[in-house]
Design an enzyme around this catalytic site. Structure first.
Site, PDB file in Angstrom:
ATOM      1  N   GLY A  17       5.776  -0.209  18.177  1.00 37.00           N
ATOM      2  CA  GLY A  17       5.703   0.166  16.771  1.00 37.00           C
ATOM      3  C   GLY A  17       4.280   0.501  16.327  1.00 37.00           C
ATOM      4  N   LEU A  18       4.128   0.788  15.045  1.00 37.06           N
ATOM      5  CA  LEU A  18       2.809   1.143  14.484  1.00 37.06           C
ATOM      6  C   LEU A  18       1.781   0.052  14.787  1.00 37.06           C
ATOM      7  CD1 LEU A  18       1.004   2.833  12.465  1.00 37.06           C
ATOM      8  CD2 LEU A  18       2.018   1.458  10.638  1.00 37.06           C
ATOM      9  N   GLY A  20       2.189  -2.982  16.614  1.00 37.09           N
ATOM     10  CA  GLY A  20       2.191  -3.518  17.971  1.00 37.09           C
ATOM     11  C   GLY A  20       1.466  -2.599  18.947  1.00 37.09           C
ATOM     12  N   SER A 111       3.371  -9.437   4.839  1.00 36.37           N
ATOM     13  CA  SER A 111       3.092  -8.164   4.171  1.00 36.37           C
ATOM     14  C   SER A 111       2.634  -8.459   2.742  1.00 36.37           C
ATOM     15  CB  SER A 111       4.375  -7.345   4.141  1.00 36.37           C
ATOM     16  OG  SER A 111       4.228  -6.261   3.257  1.00 36.37           O
ATOM     17  N   SER A 112       1.857  -7.523   2.185  1.00 42.77           N
ATOM     18  CA  SER A 112       1.368  -7.724   0.805  1.00 42.77           C
ATOM     19  C   SER A 112       2.517  -7.778  -0.204  1.00 42.77           C
ATOM     20  CB  SER A 112       0.385  -6.614   0.425  1.00 42.77           C
ATOM     21  OG  SER A 112       0.982  -5.348   0.598  1.00 42.77           O
ATOM     22  N   TYR A 140      13.252  -8.346   1.750  1.00 43.51           N
ATOM     23  CA  TYR A 140      12.259  -8.332   2.835  1.00 43.51           C
ATOM     24  C   TYR A 140      11.162  -9.370   2.540  1.00 43.51           C
ATOM     25  CZ  TYR A 140       8.434  -6.016   5.517  1.00 43.51           C
ATOM     26  OH  TYR A 140       7.377  -5.704   6.349  1.00 43.51           O
ATOM     27  N   ARG A 213      -1.921   2.022  -4.669  1.00 39.90           N
ATOM     28  CA  ARG A 213      -1.750   1.342  -3.391  1.00 39.90           C
ATOM     29  C   ARG A 213      -3.064   1.362  -2.621  1.00 39.90           C
ATOM     30  NH1 ARG A 213       2.271   0.293  -5.605  1.00 39.90           N
ATOM     31  NH2 ARG A 213       4.444   0.408  -4.901  1.00 39.90           N
TER      32      ARG A 213
HETATM   33  N1  NDP Z   1       3.812  -0.608   8.158  1.00 40.87           N
HETATM   34  C1  NDP Z   1       3.238  -1.227   7.145  1.00 40.87           C
HETATM   35  O1  NDP Z   1       2.775  -0.588   6.183  1.00 40.87           O
HETATM   36  C2  NDP Z   1       3.143  -2.722   7.131  1.00 40.87           C
HETATM   37  C3  NDP Z   1       3.650  -3.507   8.156  1.00 40.87           C
HETATM   38  N2  NDP Z   1       3.500  -4.877   8.093  1.00 40.87           N
HETATM   39  C4  NDP Z   1       4.066  -5.750   9.118  1.00 40.87           C
HETATM   40  O2  NDP Z   1       3.620  -5.412  10.414  1.00 40.87           O
HETATM   41  C5  NDP Z   1       4.648  -5.697  11.367  1.00 40.87           C
HETATM   42  C6  NDP Z   1       4.889  -4.455  12.214  1.00 40.87           C
HETATM   43  O3  NDP Z   1       5.275  -3.383  11.384  1.00 40.87           O
HETATM   44  P1  NDP Z   1       5.217  -1.851  11.886  1.00 40.87           P
HETATM   45  O4  NDP Z   1       4.497  -1.780  13.168  1.00 40.87           O
HETATM   46  O5  NDP Z   1       4.787  -1.059  10.737  1.00 40.87           O
HETATM   47  O6  NDP Z   1       6.754  -1.548  12.126  1.00 40.87           O
HETATM   48  P2  NDP Z   1       7.422  -0.516  13.160  1.00 40.87           P
HETATM   49  O7  NDP Z   1       8.764  -0.214  12.602  1.00 40.87           O
HETATM   50  O8  NDP Z   1       6.497   0.595  13.464  1.00 40.87           O
HETATM   51  O9  NDP Z   1       7.592  -1.380  14.488  1.00 40.87           O
HETATM   52  C7  NDP Z   1       8.439  -2.469  14.499  1.00 40.87           C
HETATM   53  C8  NDP Z   1       8.617  -2.935  15.921  1.00 40.87           C
HETATM   54  O10 NDP Z   1       9.540  -4.020  15.892  1.00 40.87           O
HETATM   55  C9  NDP Z   1      10.437  -3.866  16.933  1.00 40.87           C
HETATM   56  N3  NDP Z   1      11.726  -4.427  16.549  1.00 40.87           N
HETATM   57  C10 NDP Z   1      12.466  -4.140  15.454  1.00 40.87           C
HETATM   58  N4  NDP Z   1      13.622  -4.837  15.469  1.00 40.87           N
HETATM   59  C11 NDP Z   1      13.611  -5.571  16.617  1.00 40.87           C
HETATM   60  C12 NDP Z   1      14.515  -6.462  17.213  1.00 40.87           C
HETATM   61  N5  NDP Z   1      15.692  -6.750  16.628  1.00 40.87           N
HETATM   62  N6  NDP Z   1      14.181  -7.014  18.398  1.00 40.87           N
HETATM   63  C13 NDP Z   1      13.022  -6.730  19.000  1.00 40.87           C
HETATM   64  N7  NDP Z   1      12.105  -5.891  18.483  1.00 40.87           N
HETATM   65  C14 NDP Z   1      12.407  -5.319  17.305  1.00 40.87           C
HETATM   66  C15 NDP Z   1      10.562  -2.379  17.206  1.00 40.87           C
HETATM   67  O11 NDP Z   1      10.905  -2.203  18.562  1.00 40.87           O
HETATM   68  P3  NDP Z   1      11.452  -0.808  19.194  1.00 40.87           P
HETATM   69  O12 NDP Z   1      10.438   0.224  18.838  1.00 40.87           O
HETATM   70  O13 NDP Z   1      11.520  -1.079  20.658  1.00 40.87           O
HETATM   71  O14 NDP Z   1      12.783  -0.569  18.558  1.00 40.87           O
HETATM   72  C16 NDP Z   1       9.160  -1.903  16.863  1.00 40.87           C
HETATM   73  O15 NDP Z   1       8.358  -1.871  18.002  1.00 40.87           O
HETATM   74  C17 NDP Z   1       5.866  -6.147  10.579  1.00 40.87           C
HETATM   75  O16 NDP Z   1       5.936  -7.526  10.589  1.00 40.87           O
HETATM   76  C18 NDP Z   1       5.577  -5.657   9.184  1.00 40.87           C
HETATM   77  O17 NDP Z   1       6.168  -6.471   8.231  1.00 40.87           O
HETATM   78  C19 NDP Z   1       2.859  -5.477   7.051  1.00 40.87           C
HETATM   79  C20 NDP Z   1       2.336  -4.747   6.034  1.00 40.87           C
HETATM   80  C21 NDP Z   1       2.446  -3.310   5.972  1.00 40.87           C
HETATM   81  C1  F7E Z   2       4.121  -1.958   2.964  1.00 39.54           C
HETATM   82  C2  F7E Z   2       5.129  -2.093   1.856  1.00 39.54           C
HETATM   83  O1  F7E Z   2       5.844  -0.889   1.699  1.00 39.54           O
HETATM   84  C3  F7E Z   2       6.877  -0.844   0.743  1.00 39.54           C
HETATM   85  O2  F7E Z   2       6.422  -0.899  -0.565  1.00 39.54           O
HETATM   86  P1  F7E Z   2       5.732   0.326  -1.257  1.00 39.54           P
HETATM   87  O3  F7E Z   2       4.275   0.210  -1.134  1.00 39.54           O
HETATM   88  O4  F7E Z   2       6.261   0.463  -2.641  1.00 39.54           O
HETATM   89  O5  F7E Z   2       6.327   1.527  -0.354  1.00 39.54           O
HETATM   90  P2  F7E Z   2       6.131   3.038  -0.043  1.00 39.54           P
HETATM   91  O6  F7E Z   2       4.995   3.259   0.873  1.00 39.54           O
HETATM   92  O7  F7E Z   2       7.456   3.514   0.436  1.00 39.54           O
HETATM   93  O8  F7E Z   2       5.857   3.738  -1.462  1.00 39.54           O
HETATM   94  C4  F7E Z   2       4.655   3.634  -2.157  1.00 39.54           C
HETATM   95  C5  F7E Z   2       4.675   4.481  -3.406  1.00 39.54           C
HETATM   96  O9  F7E Z   2       4.684   5.873  -3.022  1.00 39.54           O
HETATM   97  C6  F7E Z   2       5.678   6.564  -3.761  1.00 39.54           C
HETATM   98  N1  F7E Z   2       6.108   7.765  -3.021  1.00 39.54           N
HETATM   99  C7  F7E Z   2       5.898   9.033  -3.420  1.00 39.54           C
HETATM  100  N2  F7E Z   2       6.453   9.898  -2.565  1.00 39.54           N
HETATM  101  C8  F7E Z   2       6.997   9.151  -1.561  1.00 39.54           C
HETATM  102  C9  F7E Z   2       7.692   9.498  -0.373  1.00 39.54           C
HETATM  103  O10 F7E Z   2       7.926  10.670  -0.067  1.00 39.54           O
HETATM  104  N3  F7E Z   2       8.092   8.464   0.419  1.00 39.54           N
HETATM  105  C10 F7E Z   2       7.824   7.154   0.105  1.00 39.54           C
HETATM  106  N4  F7E Z   2       8.226   6.187   0.963  1.00 39.54           N
HETATM  107  N5  F7E Z   2       7.179   6.812  -1.033  1.00 39.54           N
HETATM  108  C11 F7E Z   2       6.778   7.796  -1.851  1.00 39.54           C
HETATM  109  C12 F7E Z   2       6.755   5.521  -3.988  1.00 39.54           C
HETATM  110  O11 F7E Z   2       7.619   5.878  -5.036  1.00 39.54           O
HETATM  111  C13 F7E Z   2       5.895   4.295  -4.304  1.00 39.54           C
HETATM  112  O12 F7E Z   2       5.479   4.341  -5.657  1.00 39.54           O
HETATM  113  C14 F7E Z   2       7.866  -1.907   0.871  1.00 39.54           C
HETATM  114  O13 F7E Z   2       8.808  -1.498   1.781  1.00 39.54           O
HETATM  115  C15 F7E Z   2       7.279  -3.256   1.196  1.00 39.54           C
HETATM  116  O14 F7E Z   2       8.245  -4.031   1.793  1.00 39.54           O
HETATM  117  C16 F7E Z   2       6.049  -3.236   2.046  1.00 39.54           C
HETATM  118  O15 F7E Z   2       5.759  -4.141   2.798  1.00 39.54           O
END
Ligand code: NDP
Ligand code: F7E
Length: 312
Positions: A17-18, A20, A111-112, A140, A213
């Site tokens: 993932g992003l 990891g 997460s925030s 979540y 944000r």
């Molecule tokens: N993205 C963001 O903006 C933010 C992310 N975070 C936190 O960071 C962490 C990682 O997020 P991010 O990298 O963005 O998410 P991604 O969706 O990019 O990656 C999630 C990973 O989790 C794995 N995964 C999902 N479900 C399962 C499962 N049932 N069993 C085993 N592995 C699983 C996926 O594996 P596979 O690819 O093999 O399916 C994938 O590698 C999370 O805890 C998230 O809450 C916190 C704040 C902001």
């Molecule tokens: C990391 C965090 O991420 C999530 O919270 P969020 O910050 O609200 O999420 P977001 O990135 O999807 O949006 C941020 C803002 O952006 C605006 N927006 C405009 N245009 C698009 C658009 O095209 N796509 C998306 N997704 N948003 C859009 C949207 O309307 C919002 O005002 C949670 O899942 C939460 O669980 C969490 O952990």
């Protein structure tokens, strides 16, 4: 300060993932020689028996728990049952297995969005559980809060030095660029790129554009993860961010400029805005000696280059 053994087995849960994948790259650069990871197909962490078998076989010394069901505002608000159930199961199974099989160090990623919707800004760690959550991601957030409390409970009950970090909104290579389920920054890169190629006159974004944000490049987060594992040992979750935010409308203008899209922006106000502001107070992390390094403009440029290269 504990220096992690570079030859110890480190399990990066969610390594494709992003977060990891960035953690994996960083640990490799830092000389770790025994990284292990599994795709969700190889090991579904919702499956308790399979999770325990994997830990029994692999016996990791250290775990970075970056596996989770993750998504943007629409994914969260339309699938709350899955966001709660999947995340609770993943983290409960992984944390229980970590204790059962003697994991020495563990970092749980929250997460925030766990903080109250209207928490005073910038958001301090002690705002946790002081007010109602943002409804678009409350399921979540509850799952993630349960993870923070389990880590605290394990420290108290078993004396293990496990920790929790709360990253702000992240972006970078290997993000999810799906227009329905992604976070805002990858969605903007994708939308503006498509519109540039199609020479579209306008791009429609969600909400009003007024929410603010904060965005942290995932390579900075990866550095912070190792830094915290080596320098932080406290029950309180610690915020990881840059300390600056901007309105979504300004982000859109910045991404459009970087992508080279010159059309107009429309706002679909039937889509949710989410929380009005989510800026983390990062003074505790700064006091430990860690700061983010990648400027937003540079990070977006590099992510856009990655997006176009990987789309070929
Ligand atoms: N993205 C963001 O903006 C933010 C992310 N975070 C936190 O960071 C962490 C990682 O997020 P991010 O990298 O963005 O998410 P991604 O969706 O990019 O990656 C999630 C990973 O989790 C794995 N995964 C999902 N479900 C399962 C499962 N049932 N069993 C085993 N592995 C699983 C996926 O594996 P596979 O690819 O093999 O399916 C994938 O590698 C999370 O805890 C998230 O809450 C916190 C704040 C902001
Ligand atoms: C990391 C965090 O991420 C999530 O919270 P969020 O910050 O609200 O999420 P977001 O990135 O999807 O949006 C941020 C803002 O952006 C605006 N927006 C405009 N245009 C698009 C658009 O095209 N796509 C998306 N997704 N948003 C859009 C949207 O309307 C919002 O005002 C949670 O899942 C939460 O669980 C969490 O952990």
């Amino acid at each position: 300060m504990t220096t992690l053994d570079r030859d110890a087995t480190v399990y990066v849960a969610g390594h494709r993932g992003l977060v990891g994948s960035a953690v994996w790259r960083h640990l490799e650069r830092e000389g770790f020689t025994n990284l292990v990871g599994q795709s969700s197909h190889e090991l579904d962490l919702r499956d308790r028996e399979a999770t325990f078998e994997y830990f029994a076989k692999t016996r990791p010394d250290t775990v970075i728990l970056a596996a989770a069901k993750v998504g943007g505002i629409m994914a969260n608000s339309t699938a709350p049952a899955e966001f709660l159930s999947d995340n609770v199961r993943i983290q409960v199974n992984a944390l229980d297995a970590a204790h059962e099989f003697g994991v020495r160090r563990l970092l749980f990623l929250g997460s925030s969005c766990i903080y109250p919707k209207l928490a005073p800004q910038p958001i301090r760690e002690d705002s946790l559980l002081t007010g109602p959550l943002e409804p678009t991601n409350d399921a979540y957030a509850i799952a993630k809060i349960a993870g923070v409390l389990q880590v605290q409970g394990m420290r108290r009950q078993y004396g293990v030095p496990y920790i929790s970090a709360m990253p702000t909104n992240l972006y970078g290579p290997n993000d999810n660029f799906d227009l329905r389920t992604s976070h805002v920054l990858p969605a903007m890169i994708h939308r503006f790129h498509e519109a540039k190629v199609a020479q579209a006159e306008s791009v429609t974004l969600w909400g009003t554009g007024t929410p603010r944000r904060e965005f942290l490049h995932v390579d900075d987060l990866a550095r912070a993860c190792l830094f915290l594992l080596e320098n932080y040992d406290d029950p309180a979750p610690i915020n990881v961010g840059v300390g600056e935010d901007l309105p979504i409308k300004e982000l859109a203008e910045l991404v459009a400029e970087i992508v080279g899209y010159e059309g107009t922006l429309e706002w679909d106000t039937s889509k949710p805005d989410g929380t009005p502001r989510k800026l983390l107070d990062v003074s505790r992390l700064h006091a430990l000696g860690w700061t983010a390094e990648i400027p937003l403009q540079q990070g977006i440029r590099e992510t856009y280059a990655w997006f176009t290269a990987s789309a070929m």
